[in-house]
Each structure stands twice: as C-alpha cells, then as structure tokens.
Design a protein around this motif. Sequence first.
Motif, mmCIF file in Angstrom:
data_model
loop_
_atom_site.group_PDB
_atom_site.id
_atom_site.type_symbol
_atom_site.label_atom_id
_atom_site.label_comp_id
_atom_site.label_asym_id
_atom_site.label_seq_id
_atom_site.Cartn_x
_atom_site.Cartn_y
_atom_site.Cartn_z
ATOM 1 N N TRP A 280 76.406 73.140 70.195
ATOM 2 C CA TRP A 280 74.961 73.373 70.132
ATOM 3 C C TRP A 280 74.142 72.154 70.555
ATOM 4 C CZ3 TRP A 280 72.427 69.960 67.014
ATOM 5 C CH2 TRP A 280 73.150 69.339 65.989
ATOM 6 N N ALA A 281 74.757 70.962 70.568
ATOM 7 C CA ALA A 281 73.998 69.733 70.822
ATOM 8 C C ALA A 281 74.072 69.256 72.258
ATOM 9 C CB ALA A 281 74.497 68.627 69.900
ATOM 10 N N VAL B 277 74.450 78.982 62.830
ATOM 11 C CA VAL B 277 73.006 79.169 63.018
ATOM 12 C C VAL B 277 72.512 78.388 64.231
ATOM 13 C CG1 VAL B 277 70.737 78.747 61.999
ATOM 14 C CG2 VAL B 277 72.589 79.684 60.593
ATOM 15 N N LEU B 278 72.968 77.147 64.360
ATOM 16 C CA LEU B 278 72.513 76.330 65.481
ATOM 17 C C LEU B 278 73.004 76.876 66.814
ATOM 18 C CD1 LEU B 278 72.972 72.848 63.827
ATOM 19 C CD2 LEU B 278 70.836 73.704 64.796
ATOM 20 N N MET B 279 74.226 77.383 66.856
ATOM 21 C CA MET B 279 74.726 78.010 68.082
ATOM 22 C C MET B 279 73.846 79.199 68.458
ATOM 23 S SD MET B 279 77.366 76.967 69.855
ATOM 24 C CE MET B 279 78.062 78.481 70.513
ATOM 25 N N SER B 280 73.534 80.029 67.495
ATOM 26 C CA SER B 280 72.699 81.200 67.767
ATOM 27 C C SER B 280 71.300 80.781 68.200
ATOM 28 C CB SER B 280 72.633 82.074 66.509
ATOM 29 O OG SER B 280 71.761 83.163 66.704
ATOM 30 N N GLN B 281 70.781 79.762 67.542
ATOM 31 C CA GLN B 281 69.435 79.290 67.852
ATOM 32 C C GLN B 281 69.369 78.681 69.252
ATOM 33 O OE1 GLN B 281 67.361 76.033 65.683
ATOM 34 N NE2 GLN B 281 66.973 77.613 64.149
ATOM 35 N N ARG B 282 70.383 77.934 69.610
ATOM 36 C CA ARG B 282 70.354 77.218 70.895
ATOM 37 C C ARG B 282 70.512 78.175 72.070
ATOM 38 N NH1 ARG B 282 71.901 72.203 73.395
ATOM 39 N NH2 ARG B 282 70.755 72.297 75.363
ATOM 40 N N TRP B 283 71.438 79.103 71.956
ATOM 41 C CA TRP B 283 71.790 79.878 73.136
ATOM 42 C C TRP B 283 71.310 81.334 73.065
ATOM 43 C CZ3 TRP B 283 72.847 76.191 76.206
ATOM 44 C CH2 TRP B 283 73.578 75.077 75.783
ATOM 45 N N VAL C 178 66.531 73.298 69.767
ATOM 46 C CA VAL C 178 66.863 73.921 68.487
ATOM 47 C C VAL C 178 65.882 73.391 67.452
ATOM 48 C CG1 VAL C 178 69.335 74.154 68.988
ATOM 49 C CG2 VAL C 178 68.486 72.077 67.878
ATOM 50 N N ASP C 179 65.929 73.949 66.258
ATOM 51 C CA ASP C 179 65.131 73.442 65.140
ATOM 52 C C ASP C 179 65.664 72.055 64.770
ATOM 53 O OD1 ASP C 179 64.309 72.774 62.488
ATOM 54 O OD2 ASP C 179 63.846 74.885 62.100
ATOM 55 N N ARG C 180 64.860 71.032 65.004
ATOM 56 C CA ARG C 180 65.345 69.663 64.805
ATOM 57 C C ARG C 180 65.670 69.355 63.341
ATOM 58 N NH1 ARG C 180 66.342 66.115 69.031
ATOM 59 N NH2 ARG C 180 66.257 67.429 70.882
ATOM 60 N N SER C 181 64.913 69.902 62.409
ATOM 61 C CA SER C 181 65.220 69.640 61.003
ATOM 62 C C SER C 181 66.580 70.225 60.630
ATOM 63 C CB SER C 181 64.119 70.216 60.105
ATOM 64 O OG SER C 181 64.052 71.628 60.236
ATOM 65 N N LEU C 182 66.898 71.394 61.184
ATOM 66 C CA LEU C 182 68.202 71.991 60.934
ATOM 67 C C LEU C 182 69.312 71.168 61.589
ATOM 68 C CD1 LEU C 182 69.819 74.338 59.728
ATOM 69 C CD2 LEU C 182 69.419 75.599 61.857
ATOM 70 N N ALA C 183 69.063 70.695 62.819
ATOM 71 C CA ALA C 183 70.057 69.871 63.515
ATOM 72 C C ALA C 183 70.319 68.575 62.752
ATOM 73 C CB ALA C 183 69.577 69.567 64.935
#
Length: 563
Positions: free
Chosen positions: A305-306, A337-343, A377-382
């Motif tokens: 995700w990064a 969640v981050l994978m889903s958010q990013r892509w 992505v949502d930076r706070s989540l990252a």
Amino acid sequence: MAGGARLVWLDQADAQNPALVGAKASRLARARARGLPVLDGFVVSVGVSDPVIGAGEATLRSTDNSGAARTAVYNHPPPALLQDLAEEARNLGDSLVVRSSSRAEGESIWAGAFSSYLGMKPEELTQCVIGCWASVFNPNTLKRGVVTGTSPQEVGMAVLVQPEIRPTYGGVATVEENGAVKVIGTPGHPAGLVGGWERGHIAVVTRDDEVQADSSPLGSRLLRRIAVLSRATAEKIECNHIEWMADQNGKLHLVQAQPKLDWRLQRTETRAPDPAQNREPWMRGVVRMMIRYPGPVGERHVWPWAIGLEDLSPAAIEQAPRPVATLIEDLQKGSAVLMSQRWGEPVTPTDIDRALAALRNGESSPLLDLISRHPEVDRSLAHGQLRNLEELGRALTASGVIPRPGWIWYLDPDNLDPAPSGQQGPIRRVGTTNWDAWTYGVITSQGETFAGIPAAGGWGVGRLRYIRNAEDAARFCPREVIVASHPVGNIAPLLWNAAGLVTEEGSPAAHLFEVAGWLGVPALCGVDIGQRISSGRHRSEGEKELIAAVDGHGGALMMLPPL
C-alpha cells in the motif's frame, strides 16, 4: 603419539596436525617442513587448555558473565606442563612472541579474535599462555562463537611460542588469480596494520615481476622477494595470503599463512548488477521505502500500500503498551484497509504483485501507471499502521523474541509472535533479497560516488550505520552498511548480518577485512565521507536515513542524495 596434553615443536611430524596444534601452527609447520622461512618454535597443544577452558565455560553457563569466565580461567590451577615452559623457551631466545593457534582459526571469521603477546621473557610465558586461553571468553570473541555456533570448548585453543622478530618492515601479501601479488606493508612492526589502525603502503608485483607502487618505502627489491615468498607459499602449502616480516639483517620471514578462498566464497563474490535501467527519479523514493521498511514483514505489511508514497513515518507510540496479540490483529486489519483504500476496485493484490515483479525485471511502466492513478491513502491510518509495527518490535524485544526492535522486519509475517528459542547455536543469518540488485541499480545510477580502496569483494545495499561505540553497535540492524573510522576487531560480530563495511582509515591488511571476505560482505577502506556521515549521524530515526550501495570489487561507495 598424535594427541594428548603436551608441548609440540614445529619440526615434529605431529606439528602438522591442526587437531593437536591448531590451524595457525600447523600451517607454519607444513611451511617450515617444505623449506619456507618460518622461525622455530613450539606449541602448547590443545589438550593442555581443555580442562581450563572447560572451567571457564562452566562458569559462563552458570553466570552468563564473560568476566567471571575469564576469572575462572586465571584462577584455575595451571596445568603441570606449564612449569616446563621457561626452560623450553630459553632455547628460542630471551624475547618471545606468544600467539593463539586454535582449531577454529582454520576459518577467517576468527581473524584477530584472540590475544597475542610480544617481547615476552621465558619466565613470563605461563601467564601469556593463560591470557590466550582467557581471550576465548572476551565478549566480542564470544559473539563470534554465537554467530558460528562454536562453543568455547570447540574453539580448540593451542598456543604458539616463537622468537620475536624486530622487523624493519612488515605486512601482508596475497597472490591474486592473475598471478600478481598484492603487497601491503609498513615500516616497523605490522601490528597496527593488521589491527586496523594504519593505512600502510600498497604495491603490486605483476606476474612478470614488474613492480607497481606509488612511493612505497619497501623498495622494488624487497617487494619482489615478498612476491617470491607469497607464490612459494601458495604452491607448497596452498595458502595464497601471508603475513611477513623483514628483520634488521634483511632476512624475510613467513609469520602466518591463510588458505585460498573456498568454493563458497567464490560463489558469493559476484560482480555488481548493471545500473543502466534505473535512472528515473521517482525510483529513489521507492528505494528509501524498501530499505526503511525491509524484509518479509515490510513486503507484506507496508510495500503493497505504501509504494510510491512520500513522507511515511510512524505516529507517536501510545503510553500504555498493548498486548502483542492485539498489535498483530490491528496490523493485519490495517494492511487490508490500506490496500483497499490505496487501490480500490478493480485493482487486486495480484495486479500489485505483477507490477512489482515487472519493476524488478526492468519494466517500470505498469507500476508507474498504478501509482499515478492511485496517489494517496488516509495518512493518519498509514502512520498508525507503522506505529503498530514499531510498537510490536518493542514488545517482541522486551519478551526476548528478537534482540532489537529493528529485527521485526525479518520475522515470518505468518508467525509474528514466535516463542523465544533460547538456543545457543548459530544465529540465523539475514541474507540478500530479490530486490537488492534493483535497489543497487537505482543507488548507483542516481547517487553520489565516493572512491575507496577495495578490501573485500562483492556488493551490497542498505542504510548507513555509523559505529562509534557500544551504543551505536546496539542499534545496528540486519542489512545495514557499517561505517567506522577504523577497521577494528570489535566490529567483527556485526558483519554476520551486514550488507557492507566502509571505513575512513585503515588498510585492506586489517584482520577485520579477512572476516568480511570470509562472510562475503563487501568492504572498502580509505573512504572520505566524514562530513557527509557527520551530518547523517545526527539525524533522528524518524528522518530519512542515508542510503548507500557498496562495490567491494570496484572500490566505490554510492549514496542517494538526501531529500
């Protein structure tokens, strides 16, 4: 008799048995028997030290204190055989050298690990021999034992006694594959040279006996004689690396001999990858992310995700520590969640894997296309995801699973809470990855180059870790490039997991570079990067680290420009 606790003179047939007299003495005995200029001497055999080192090992196991183990060696009643040392040694003269000759020293990872004594009188030998035995329990020597799975008793410590040479010159020499001999020498005694404190003078004697040297004080005649001795040693006892001394009468002496590289080292000394296809500026950010969050855990929980994001750093760790199980659960949920958010849809994890595989194989457009269409992505989540990883590393360190938080990246992502093994055998070595060649190409094609003197072949990549003291050494993590002012022996245990070694001073003659060569760790010396490292060493862990590639064959350090 081939075994037993006894003194063995180098001219005795048994002196060529490494199980009895250790590797160093057995090689010199073989060389002396074949007419090479080795001084006479005797060996306090391995069997004499066995009960004493056994007492030290028993103390170490019960106290886990290296100082107590050394004290146990010194306090153990000296074997009766040591009473005869002074009388035997008077046959060798009034000034003597006492050196270790262990069975373990058949491998170069032990180079410089044990004590030596110069200028000793015959009546002082007993304490010198015991000092060699006690050096088995020096903290850094014990660390070498841990990484190789060698217990103190298995070191097999014999002690070699010979007359002292008062050298006008001394150094090392190596017969290269092309028949040339590389000579590194210094006026006077070479202890500072092999100890890593002196640069010395480098010269090459070609296969045709042409001397190539810049202002070497040794002179062409001595250099050619050293080359003759080196080639004779390689031919007669199959050792292509020697230590030599020239005495005040001009006589050349063979002091030590090391064997040729074995098949394992020849396989690890690969040439550096071609950097030609890795010149796109955005790749620098990818390299920083990969090296900052490395290993199997980074590839599972950060990279997918990064990739392509800038300004990644963990959030502050919460005051109240959370259970390991909770951290792992939050980490797994965060990755999804981050994978889903990013892509999002219709991109799948398989698409990401294919794009990364294409990048590693030189085709950057699939990944660049994905990054350009999915920028954030949502930076706070990252930041929270990275905080979870950092907090998990601290928790696993506190529970004894890993030695330091940075080692979390090299755990099995499917088993992030393994039970501490408690084993005393070899530490699992963290090796290279499938991405090292690609990151090397980016760094070398886009970084700043610093010239150095090749000291051990191969290539590697990683962030720089400047080692000044024990505190710095404690922060070392696997696959970092070690930077030090001098190539001194206490760095040796760190090389087991290092991606490279760079020193500002010293010469390739240093014992530390023998260790690096045996481990396949690329190494350079004489690299003038003091100002750059000085600024980098004051950076906080949250800032962008200095990232470098080491070419041990070509003699170059390449560093990415800081952001």
